[in-house]
Design a protein around this motif. Structure first.
Motif, short mmCIF file in Angstrom:
data_model
loop_
_atom_site.label_atom_id
_atom_site.label_comp_id
_atom_site.label_asym_id
_atom_site.label_seq_id
_atom_site.Cartn_x
_atom_site.Cartn_y
_atom_site.Cartn_z
N ARG B 563 -74.30 -68.54 -98.61
CA ARG B 563 -73.96 -67.67 -97.37
C ARG B 563 -72.31 -67.26 -97.58
O ARG B 563 -72.08 -66.33 -97.04
N TYR B 564 -71.80 -68.27 -97.95
CA TYR B 564 -70.14 -68.26 -98.12
C TYR B 564 -70.02 -66.93 -99.12
O TYR B 564 -69.09 -66.21 -98.91
N TYR B 565 -70.61 -67.07 -100.38
CA TYR B 565 -70.62 -66.18 -101.39
C TYR B 565 -70.72 -64.70 -100.74
O TYR B 565 -70.10 -63.83 -101.10
N VAL B 566 -71.84 -64.55 -99.82
CA VAL B 566 -72.51 -63.16 -99.33
C VAL B 566 -71.13 -62.92 -98.13
O VAL B 566 -70.64 -61.70 -98.07
N ILE B 567 -70.54 -63.78 -97.54
CA ILE B 567 -69.68 -63.58 -96.57
C ILE B 567 -68.34 -63.11 -97.32
O ILE B 567 -67.87 -62.03 -97.00
N VAL B 568 -67.95 -63.78 -98.46
CA VAL B 568 -66.97 -63.29 -99.17
C VAL B 568 -66.88 -61.76 -99.80
O VAL B 568 -66.26 -60.97 -99.59
N THR B 573 -65.37 -56.34 -99.45
CA THR B 573 -66.05 -54.92 -99.68
C THR B 573 -65.38 -54.14 -98.41
O THR B 573 -64.94 -52.99 -98.48
N ALA B 574 -65.69 -54.82 -97.14
CA ALA B 574 -65.17 -54.29 -96.16
C ALA B 574 -63.73 -53.98 -96.00
O ALA B 574 -63.14 -52.77 -95.61
N GLY B 575 -63.11 -55.07 -96.41
CA GLY B 575 -61.64 -54.92 -96.33
C GLY B 575 -60.98 -53.78 -97.62
O GLY B 575 -60.31 -52.94 -97.07
N LEU B 576 -61.64 -53.65 -98.76
CA LEU B 576 -61.13 -52.60 -99.68
C LEU B 576 -61.65 -51.19 -99.03
O LEU B 576 -60.77 -50.26 -99.19
N VAL B 577 -62.71 -51.37 -98.72
CA VAL B 577 -63.04 -49.83 -98.06
C VAL B 577 -62.17 -49.29 -96.91
O VAL B 577 -61.92 -48.33 -97.08
N GLY B 578 -62.02 -50.38 -96.21
CA GLY B 578 -61.08 -50.18 -95.04
C GLY B 578 -59.77 -49.52 -95.60
O GLY B 578 -59.32 -48.48 -94.95
N VAL B 579 -59.22 -50.38 -96.40
CA VAL B 579 -57.88 -49.79 -96.85
C VAL B 579 -57.85 -48.62 -97.67
O VAL B 579 -56.99 -47.61 -97.48
N THR B 580 -58.98 -48.30 -98.65
CA THR B 580 -59.14 -47.06 -99.21
C THR B 580 -59.40 -46.00 -98.20
O THR B 580 -58.62 -44.99 -98.26
N ALA B 581 -60.02 -46.30 -97.26
CA ALA B 581 -60.12 -45.20 -96.16
C ALA B 581 -59.00 -44.80 -95.31
O ALA B 581 -58.54 -43.63 -95.18
N GLN B 582 -58.04 -45.78 -95.00
CA GLN B 582 -56.69 -45.47 -94.53
C GLN B 582 -55.90 -44.78 -95.61
O GLN B 582 -55.24 -43.73 -95.29
N LEU B 688 -73.37 -57.05 -88.75
CA LEU B 688 -73.14 -55.65 -88.28
C LEU B 688 -71.92 -55.00 -88.50
O LEU B 688 -71.87 -53.68 -88.86
N VAL B 689 -70.78 -55.81 -89.10
CA VAL B 689 -69.60 -55.16 -89.64
C VAL B 689 -69.93 -54.37 -90.94
O VAL B 689 -69.56 -53.32 -91.03
N ALA B 690 -70.76 -55.35 -91.68
CA ALA B 690 -71.09 -54.61 -92.87
C ALA B 690 -71.86 -53.24 -92.77
O ALA B 690 -71.71 -52.34 -93.55
N GLY B 691 -72.98 -53.50 -91.82
CA GLY B 691 -73.82 -52.33 -91.47
C GLY B 691 -73.09 -51.21 -91.08
O GLY B 691 -73.24 -50.14 -91.35
N LEU B 696 -70.38 -45.70 -91.77
CA LEU B 696 -69.44 -44.97 -91.50
C LEU B 696 -69.01 -44.23 -92.97
O LEU B 696 -68.69 -43.04 -93.15
N LEU B 697 -69.19 -45.08 -94.12
CA LEU B 697 -69.15 -44.41 -95.24
C LEU B 697 -70.09 -43.29 -95.32
O LEU B 697 -69.84 -42.26 -96.06
N MET B 698 -71.52 -43.63 -94.99
CA MET B 698 -72.58 -42.43 -95.36
C MET B 698 -72.03 -41.31 -94.44
O MET B 698 -72.02 -40.13 -94.86
N LEU B 699 -71.59 -41.54 -93.08
CA LEU B 699 -70.99 -40.44 -92.45
C LEU B 699 -69.88 -39.48 -92.99
O LEU B 699 -70.05 -38.26 -93.01
N SER B 700 -68.88 -40.44 -93.69
CA SER B 700 -67.91 -39.71 -94.15
C SER B 700 -68.17 -38.74 -95.43
O SER B 700 -67.49 -38.20 -95.90
N THR B 701 -69.22 -39.34 -96.12
CA THR B 701 -69.54 -38.76 -97.46
C THR B 701 -70.69 -37.68 -97.07
O THR B 701 -70.48 -36.73 -98.18
#
Lengths: 115, 766, 141
Positions: B563-568, B573-582, B688-691, B696-701
């Motif tokens: 579960r910690y692997y999954v969390i990491v 992913t969420a962080g990188l996507v967020g930064v890229t989106a910014q 929920l954050v991941a989902g 959001l990714l889908m909507l923006s694409t």
């Protein structure tokens, strides 16, 4: 429909990840199934959902009649479904074997057996 | 040319078989290959010495502009001749030196493969091909240095050499790519003609630094010089080969090769001249205070490499001529001397100069030619080493800058060099007879003598007739380093001038130093303590640091909790996507829900309901049933939205999945309730954050389309060129058949894995 | 693991040949209509699994005649072989080759490496699914 599907797929991802974060190993399997369905739907949705436009060419013609849904996404999803089955079978049997050997289905206990 | 290089690898592959068949004669038999290659390269000599350069090219990866092309000019031919010529002596020598060794067959494989890589490196015209061969020499030399793999030191120092040179190789790769960007081509022959463009390119400085790191690590320049003497853990034939003509000269070759396109700038001169001079002095200084036979020779190799680097850095016509002459002279005497070191070890068991003395009566031939080679090393008239040294001193005196420091270091080096030559040329052979670990009963066998005799004699012949070497190749080689014809010439006698005076002075001073060798060494004992803090310490610190980091990251990241692997992964992913989106200013344009039809609503309701049920239920059967219902509904989505094939597949797979889960899951215990409510809430939050991110990714694409889909091509071409009306199937089995092949491979692998897990149980093996 | 249900057993018995035939039909028409190697293979595999549940492991293996692993291997070989003719003709790997024949009674028949590849896919899918399913069912006993 795509917009609604975006929410549904996001929900599926959330459900899958939630299940994968549980300690019970059976729930992990359920998470895997959810995740592969979610990924397939993601690709399918993003390729555009058109109803009544199969990527088939009527006999005697060289192009589909009117617009056709994206055949590439369909091909990708099709193979992904079949591979998903293979990978799921592998995971399930692996988990089963692990359970047989260590007699634990709490992943924290499983982890401690290789110390 | 291609076949010449390939032949070494082919012969390498069959070498163990040849060894088994021919037994004692294997060295001579396998020596035929380098000898033949030598003759083959010799056939290029007339054309090359008249100033031609020949480019031969075969397409390799034409799509990436990578060709297997070879460039034969003075420089590469000089190297090729040295590699194949000395290679012949090494192979025959090793056949006798390692006779009866368990792994001699393996030795032949690696040394021939190494020879092939080295030839490829010096002859390649394409930068990528050259880099591939460069790395191959690192890898094969790693295997050669670690040849006595049961010896922990051999393994350790082989790894050290590998890490230093491959680390440099990494920098070199980056440098090469930049060079190709700056020069506009991956072909050396084109880049070299474009020198001005490269020198004025904005990438010049970074690419120069990266390439220099590559060359300096390979050629053991300060501060990377420590790996070279350590590599003496190798069997002597390997040392003789690696340190006379090949491996360590690869860096020098690279500098010489790129001189027309990178050289001539202030930074090039300063860096190369300074580092080279420092290396030269460090090498000879450390050689002087070592006593191990191979240690002394290894450090004097470091000196030679420094000298060459310095000369290339100075870059005047005289300097380049001196570099090429010195290269040739060094390869000849150092090859001979290393082979002599092997004879000392083989016949007398002596690995240290302190263990030797008075051996000239026992090993008369060896002694004679060792002395000849040592004279060349010391730069004594009339040997070729003298010719090269005179030119070297001359070019230092005429250097475009830094004359003072360069001259100082050169003079010191010359003096110590004479002392080192005396250690090698006098100590083992003259004086009172010292009891060696093994008493030599007879002179070394012909196969082992051939190398020293021929190489040392060549040193004398070229010395007496420098024109022979000059017109043959040295001039052409210097011309290709300069990138223009060279107007200098080699001569034994330049008249009475400064270089001659320095030479004479260094002979006397060096002789005196040798006379006082014992005292001088004792006086220099403090260097040992200082060496503790040398760059090698940095290397070991770095290796310890690497181990520490990997232990740390294993402890922290590879902690065994899925579960910690999954969390990491999710957080990353969420962080990188967020930064890229910014960064790219991705936005979700106003979401507009179109009116859903009744069947669509029903589908979505079932999807959501079965999903929630699968997550929340406490019954396994319930969860499997929910998954089934979800799967069939997804199939319905596919069918409704024009994907009949996918829908059918989904139905079939869903059926099989339910059967699979029923077969296996019910042999596992029921769901456990292991987490507290707080943990569940935390996990739900993460999920929920991941989902939400996916949504959001889908909507923006959805309404952004950057490229036209390739699908249109498939739709148009399916019937006319695929002869099929089911476009999905045509994509699967025709247009993208290679992908499908990979996919069925995965499927087959999964099935075989399942089979193995069920059938082969660990218990069976006990 | 027989589930002693008369209906299931009878259905399995009669459906098996029909389903297998249908799977070949799906495979062959796949290039023009929905179907193809993946779907055909899944139908055939599902048919055998159905038979397995209605009878037992031994009869399932018997009706299959060959070990599913052999099907898997044969499928992989066919798939790879279908890629080769192009290489010998100097074209890119996997370029499709078509041959047309006119056979009396059947009329014009089109053969192609594409069909060979699809048959390979078909066999790999059957082989994989059945290797998994049969061995799991066996381990169950």
């Amino acid at each position: 429909m795509e917009v609604v599907m975006a929410f549904v797929v996001g929900g599926m991802y959330a459900a899958a990840i939630y299940m994968m974060l549980r300690r019970s190993i059976v729930k992990l399997v359920i998470g895997l199934v959810l995740l592969s369905n979610a990924a397939n739907l993601l690709i399918f949705t993003l390729a555009g959902m058109k109803s009544g436009a199969p990527p088939l060419i009527p006999p005697g013609m060289s192009m589909p009649d009117g617009a056709a849904a994206d055949p590439l996404a369909q091909a990708v999803v099709l193979t992904a479904i079949v591979i998903g089955f293979g990978v799921l079978a592998f995971a399930v049997v692996l988990i089963h074997r692990a359970y047989e050997v260590v007699k634990a289905d709490d992943m924290d206990q499983m982890k401690d057996t290789d110390r | 040319m291609l076949y010449a290089i390939l032949s070494t690898f082919l012969v390498a592959a069959i070498a163990p078989a040849v060894h088994r068949v021919t037994g004692r004669a294997s060295g001579w038999v396998l020596g035929i290959l380098p000898a033949a290659l030598f003759l083959y390269f010799l056939s290029f000599l007339p054309a090359v010495s008249s100033g031609e350069s020949i480019v031969l090219s075969w397409p390799w990866l034409p799509g990436l502009d990578i060709h297997l092309s070879f460039l034969v000019d003075g420089l590469s031919l000089l190297f090729a001749l040295l590699i194949s010529g000395i290679g012949f002596f090494i192979v025959t020598y090793a056949g006798r030196y390692l006779e009866g060794h368990r792994d001699l067959g393996r030795f032949y494989v690696i040394i021939l493969a190494f020879m092939g890589s080295m030839l490829g490196l010096v002859l390649a015209d394409n930068l990528i091909a050259m880099f591939v061969f460069w790395e191959l020499t690192s890898i094969t030399s790693y295997l050669l240095i670690g040849y006595n793999h049961e010896n922990a030191d051999a393994r350790k120092y082989a790894l050290q050499g590998l890490i230093v040179t491959v680390g440099g190789g990494l920098a070199l790769l980056a440098g090469i790519v930049m060079l190709a960007m700056a020069g506009g081509s991956y072909e050396l022959s084109e880049i070299l003609a474009n020198g001005d463009v490269v020198r004025e390119h904005s990438l010049y400085l970074p690419l120069l630094i990266l390439i220099l790191i590559g060359a300096f690590t390979k050629s053991a320049q300060v501060p990377f010089h420590f790996w070279l003497p350590r590599a003496m853990a190798a069997p002597t034939p390997v040392s003789a080969y690696l340190h006379s003509a090949t491996m360590v000269k690869a860096g020098v070759y690279l500098l010489a090769r790129l001189n027309p396109s990178l050289g001539g700038t202030e930074i090039w001169f300063t860096t190369l001249a300074l580092f080279g001079a420092l290396t030269m002095f460090t090498g000879v200084f450390l050689a002087f205070r070592s006593t191990g036979v191979k240690q002394v020779l290894a450090y004097s190799t470091v000196m030679a490499l420094g000298t060459l680097t310095m000369l290339i850095g100075i870059g005047t016509e005289t300097a380049l001529m001196a570099a090429m002459a010195f290269l040739l002279a060094h390869s000849l005497y150092k090859g001979a001397l290393f082979m002599v070191a092997g004879i000392l070890d083989h016949e007398a068991g002596a690995k240290d100069f302190l263990q030797t003395g008075g051996l000239r009566t026992a090993l008369p031939v060896t002694a004679a030619f060792a002395i000849l080679a040592a004279l060349s090393l010391g730069g004594v008239i009339p040997l070729f080493g003298f010719v090269a040294k005179e030119l070297m001193l001359e070019s230092v005196l005429e250097a475009p800058g830094l004359v003072g420091i360069l001259t100082l270091l050169a003079v010191l080096t010359a003096i110590l060099g004479v002392a080192v030559a005396a250690i090698v040329g006098i100590r083992p052979w003259f004086g009172s007879r010292v009891e060696t670990p093994k008493t030599p009963h007879h002179e070394a066998p012909p196969a082992m003598l051939a190398g020293p005799v021929v190489l040392a004699s060549l040193g004398l012949i070229f010395g007496l007739g420098p024109g022979l070497a000059d017109e043959g190749l040295v001039n052409a080689a210097a011309a290709s380093v300069q990138g223009a014809p060279v107007d200098a010439y080699l001569a034994l006698w330049h008249g009475v001038n400064w270089p001659l005076a320095i030479s004479a002075f260094s002979l006397i001073a060096g002789g005196l130093l040798y006379w006082r060798w014992e005292q001088a060494r004792r006086a220099l004992a403090w260097v040992d303590q200082a060496a503790e803090y040398g760059p090698e310490k940095g290397y070991f610190k770095m290796m310890d640091g690497l181990v520490w980091i990997s232990e740390w990251q294993t402890r922290v990241l590879q902690n065994g909790y899925l579960r910690y692997y999954v969390i990491v992964i999710v957080a990353m992913t969420a962080g990188l996507v967020g930064v890229t989106a910014q960064l790219f200013d991705v936005s979700v344009s106003a979401v507009h829900f179109e009116r859903l039809q009744i069947h669509e609503m029903a589908i979505i309701a079932i999807l959501v309901a079965s999903m929630l049920f699968a997550v929340l239920t406490r019954s396994r059967l319930g969860a499997v049933a929910a998954l089934g219902s979800l799967g069939f509904t997804v199939a319905l989505v596919y069918v409704l939205y024009s994907a009949a094939d996918v829908g059918i597949t989904q139905v079939l797979v869903e059926t099989l999945t339910v059967i699979l889960l029923v077969l296996v899951l019910f042999r596992l215990p029921g769901f456990l309730s292991l987490s507290s409510t707080a943990l569940r809430l935390r996990d739900a939050g993460i999920a929920l954050v991941a989902g939400g991110m996916i949504t959001l990714l889908m909507l923006s694409t959805l309404d952004a389309r950057l490229f036209d889909s390739i699908s249109q091509y498939f739709i148009e071409e399916s019937e006319p060129s695929g002869y099929g009306r089911n476009i999905v199937n045509v994509v699967l089995v025709d247009f993208r058949a290679l992908d499908t092949l990979g996919e069925i491979f995965v499927l087959a692998l999964a099935a075989i894995g399942v089979y193995a897990m069920i059938r082969f149980r660990a218990e069976d093996r006990r | 693991m027989s589930m002693h249900s008369l209906i299931l057993r009878t259905a399995g018995h009669f459906l098996l040949p029909l389903l297998l035939l249908f799977s070949v039909f799906l495979l062959l028409r796949g290039h023009d209509e929905p179907g193809g190697g993946f779907i055909g293979g899944l139908v055939a595999a599902a048919a055998i699994v159905l038979y397995l549940f209605s009878m037992d492991i031994r009869s399932a293996r018997k009706v299959l005649r060959v070990d599913p692993r052999d099907l898997l291997g044969a499928g992989m070989v066919l798939a790879v072989v279908s890629a080769l003719p192009a290489a010998f003709l100097g074209q890119a790997f996997f370029t499709a080759q078509w041959w047309e024949f006119t056979v009396p009674v059947f009329g014009e028949i089109k053969l192609s490496t594409v069909l060979i590849f699809d048959i390979g896919v078909y066999l790999v899918v059957i082989g994989s699914v059945l290797t998994i399913m049969l061995n799991l069912a066996e381990a169950e006993d």
